[in-house]
Enzyme design. Structure first.
Site, PDB file in Angstrom:
ATOM      1  N   GLY A  19      -0.945   7.774   1.683  1.00  9.83           N
ATOM      2  CA  GLY A  19      -0.194   6.592   1.616  1.00  9.83           C
ATOM      3  C   GLY A  19       1.000   7.267   0.704  1.00  9.83           C
TER       4      GLY A  19
ATOM      5  N   ASP B 273      -9.326   3.700 -13.035  1.00  9.16           N
ATOM      6  CA  ASP B 273      -9.222   2.245 -13.709  1.00  9.16           C
ATOM      7  C   ASP B 273      -8.367   1.938 -14.838  1.00  9.16           C
ATOM      8  OD1 ASP B 273      -9.827  -0.242 -15.130  1.00  9.16           O
ATOM      9  OD2 ASP B 273     -11.638  -0.112 -14.446  1.00  9.16           O
ATOM     10  N   HIS B 274      -6.849   2.243 -13.889  1.00 10.36           N
ATOM     11  CA  HIS B 274      -6.379   2.062 -15.173  1.00 10.36           C
ATOM     12  C   HIS B 274      -5.820   1.554 -16.531  1.00 10.36           C
ATOM     13  CE1 HIS B 274      -4.149  -1.664 -13.120  1.00 10.36           C
ATOM     14  NE2 HIS B 274      -3.400  -1.905 -14.201  1.00 10.36           N
TER      15      HIS B 274
ATOM     16  N   VAL C 294      -4.833   8.906  10.212  1.00  9.01           N
ATOM     17  CA  VAL C 294      -5.762   9.767   9.548  1.00  9.01           C
ATOM     18  C   VAL C 294      -7.276   9.981  10.697  1.00  9.01           C
ATOM     19  CG1 VAL C 294      -5.723   7.960   7.369  1.00  9.01           C
ATOM     20  CG2 VAL C 294      -6.925   6.805   9.301  1.00  9.01           C
TER      21      VAL C 294
ATOM     22  N   ASP D 267     -12.009  -8.250  -7.640  1.00 13.85           N
ATOM     23  CA  ASP D 267     -10.337  -8.121  -8.171  1.00 13.85           C
ATOM     24  C   ASP D 267     -10.519  -7.278  -9.506  1.00 13.85           C
ATOM     25  OD1 ASP D 267      -7.766  -6.463  -8.068  1.00 13.85           O
ATOM     26  OD2 ASP D 267      -6.744  -8.595  -8.916  1.00 13.85           O
TER      27      ASP D 267
ATOM     28  N   ASP E 187       3.822   0.971  -1.855  1.00 15.73           N
ATOM     29  CA  ASP E 187       3.888   0.442  -2.759  1.00 15.73           C
ATOM     30  C   ASP E 187       3.172   1.578  -3.512  1.00 15.73           C
ATOM     31  OD1 ASP E 187       5.194  -2.242  -4.209  1.00 15.73           O
ATOM     32  OD2 ASP E 187       2.255  -1.818  -4.544  1.00 15.73           O
TER      33      ASP E 187
ATOM     34  N   HIS F   6     -11.843  -3.493 -14.785  1.00 15.32           N
ATOM     35  CA  HIS F   6     -11.613  -4.125 -16.116  1.00 15.32           C
ATOM     36  C   HIS F   6     -12.390  -4.594 -16.911  1.00 15.32           C
ATOM     37  CE1 HIS F   6      -8.726  -2.360 -12.967  1.00 15.32           C
ATOM     38  NE2 HIS F   6      -8.382  -3.793 -12.205  1.00 15.32           N
TER      39      HIS F   6
ATOM     40  N   LYS G 120      -8.565   1.123  -6.744  1.00 16.37           N
ATOM     41  CA  LYS G 120      -9.640   0.272  -6.636  1.00 16.37           C
ATOM     42  C   LYS G 120      -9.165  -0.078  -4.962  1.00 16.37           C
ATOM     43  CE  LYS G 120      -7.600  -3.564  -8.830  1.00 16.37           C
ATOM     44  NZ  LYS G 120      -7.357  -4.528  -9.664  1.00 16.37           N
TER      45      LYS G 120
END
Ligand code: NAD
Length: 495
Positions: free
Chosen positions: A15, A180-181, A89, A238, A19, A243, A151
């Site tokens: 990827g 998990d930032h 892929v 989400d 973005d 988080h 995620k």
């Protein structure tokens, strides 16, 4: 962990034209390069569908670094480590090409056979890619092999388990780094040191002294251009499953025996196992959802249902508030209130620990409860509300604030969340990544809420205005026991 030695690795980014890669990964890798964490012995192979040349790829990376410090020559030298392969892929032959290029770059850059496989594309491809990594022999038998996964990790327990089973055919649990930032943020990383080095906090961190805990993750932005994903997710999947739950765990887990990945993750697992999935009646009583309507200036901020690619009758929630009960000795009876939403008055993440008021009220006026606020973002620091004497000829107690926040200058010097987590991957420290056991328990908890909600269509959406702190039901959730949200941002409906 502080690490100033140079790391050696070949990094595959699946990827590479996307973005996430351009907004987060390339800037993070460049900052690690600037700070000498990676230097000579690293190379990156970016893959994606489009047919790009290496030069074109390097140009796109260069553009993503525009705002960062560092000279043009340094940025050019950095991008020379990047190579591009167009890739489908599902086509096995493409993996053979990826392996050959990897072997060549391994020799050229002396990466010691160390390989990182970074999944920065839609999750539906993760299993196929992991299968091919194994079947087409991309794993190195000399250095390390590590898989980094973004995620969302599944959309419920069952899909998460299927995904985990699929990637586990190629990678062992200790080779899997589920990002998990929030776990890379300074104040989230600071929770354990703060809790377990201050007896004045540690001794009172339990149901005897704490009345309730409040965790808020607010975003000012709406869905932006991510409706395709968000319409299948909503705020519960989400934000809450990952988080919010991770912050909750670090705020409430038992003291680990030592500060290492195995102990911390074990205590997190125990904590999550103490969250019993709610019955439908408990979901109705303890969780509320919301969806934003337009602000007072709808041309600036339209309602969620008017956003691009959103169903005009969408039942998807952009806001969740709830009470989570932890069924263990330390916390039973202490509500943990959580809330997260889009288009709230401002972007802010904070934790408020609300203590019980003093049991012995001997003064003429009752004293307020102590509140410890941990600001995670945008400001990063801690404030303690405590009581002193009102100034003057009186013994009346009055609340004061003690506060410490890191300065911008200090924070500019340290690695940001993505940089830190990528460095952790390179040095092999998986403390700040989610273990499968954690996902298992958090998905089961969240699934019970989702299933209840999916069985009842919301009739009152939209139920909060853009620029406000969510629907009234979120306030009522606390008001019914005489409590209130400590953090109350001012409405911002005219922005
Ligand atoms: P994106 O759509 O911008 O990029 C997807 C990438 O996958 C592109 O490089 C595209 O060329 C490639 N791709 C798509 N189909 C392909 C195929 N059949 N074969 C080969 N390559 C293919 O997506 P993104 O926003 O960069 O998100 C990537 C991942 O990161 C997703 O899992 C997303 O949920 C996660 N994520 C993104 C963000 C973010 O801020 N963008 C934040 C958190 C998590």
């Amino acid at each position: 962990m502080e690490n100033n030695s140079e790391n050696q690795a070949l990094i595959y980014i699946f990827g590479g034209s996307g973005d996430l890669a351009h907004r987060k990964l390339y800037p993070a890798l460049f900052n690690l390069y600037r700070k000498d964490h990676i230097k000579h012995n690293f190379a990156v192979i970016g893959t994606a569908r489009r047919d790009w040349s290496d030069d074109y790829y390097r140009d796109t990376i260069l553009k993503s670094l525009t705002e960062l410090p560092g000279s043009y020559n340094q940025k050019i030298a950095f991008t020379k480590h990047f190579y591009y392969q167009s890739h489908d892929v599902t086509d096995s032959n493409h993996y053979v090409t990826l392996r050959q290029l990897g072997d060549e770059l391994d020799q050229k850059y002396h990466t010691q056979g160390n390989r990182v496989f970074y999944m920065a594309m839609a999750p539906k491809f993760f299993a196929t890619i992991a299968d091919h990594i194994k079947s087409e022999d991309l794993l190195s038998d000399q250095g390390f092999n590590r898989l980094v996964i973004e995620k969302p990790f599944g959309r419920d327990y069952e899909s998460a388990k299927n995904l985990n089973d699929a990637i586990s055919k190629a990678f062992k649990e200790e080779q899997i780094y589920r990002i998990d930032h929030y776990l890379g943020k300074e104040m989230v990383l600071g929770l354990l040191p703060m809790r377990f080095t201050n007896p004045m906090f540690e001794q009172v961190w339990n149901k005897q002294f704490i009345d309730n805990i409040q965790i808020t993750l607010f975003e000012a932005l709406g869905v932006e251009d991510r409706a395709g994903y968000y319409e299948t997710a909503g705020a519960l999947r989400d934000m809450v499953q990952n988080h919010v739950m991770q912050i909750l765990a670090l705020t409430t887990l038992e003291r680990p025996d030592a500060l290492n990945a195995a102990d911390i993750r074990d205590k997190k697992r125990l904590l999550f196992q103490a969250l019993k999935p709610y019955t439908p009646e408990q979901v109705d009583a303890k969780f509320v959802r919301g969806q934003y309507g337009a602000s007072d200036i709808p041309e600036h901020e339209p309602a969620y249902r008017q956003e691009n690619n959103v169903d005009p009758k969408s039942p998807i929630e952009t806001f969740v508030a709830g009470e989570i009960d932890i069924d263990n000795d330390q916390w039973s009876g202490v509500p943990i209130y959580i809330r997260t939403g889009k288009r709230t008055p401002e972007k802010r993440t904070r934790i408020d620990i609300v203590f019980k008021p003093s049991a012995n009220q001997i003064f003429d006026q009752p004293a307020a409860a102590n509140i410890l606020t941990i600001d995670v973002e945008p400001s990063e620091g801690v404030t303690l509300q405590y009581n002193g004497k009102k100034v003057g000829q009186t013994t009346t107690p009055e609340s004061y604030l003690m506060s410490y926040h890191h300065s911008k200058e200090m924070l500019n010097e340290v690695l940001d969340a993505y940089e830190r987590l990528i460095l952790d991957v390179l040095v092999g420290d998986n403390t700040n990544f989610s273990h499968w056991h954690e996902l298992e328990a958090t998905w089961q908890f969240v699934d019970a809420i989702r299933q209840r909600w999916d069985s009842q269509a919301p009739t009152d959406f939209p139920n909060y205005k853009s620029g406000t702190a969510g629907p009234q039901a979120a306030d009522e959730l606390l008001a019914k026991t005489g409590r209130h949200w400590i953090y109350q941002p001012t409405d911002n409906t005219k922005r």
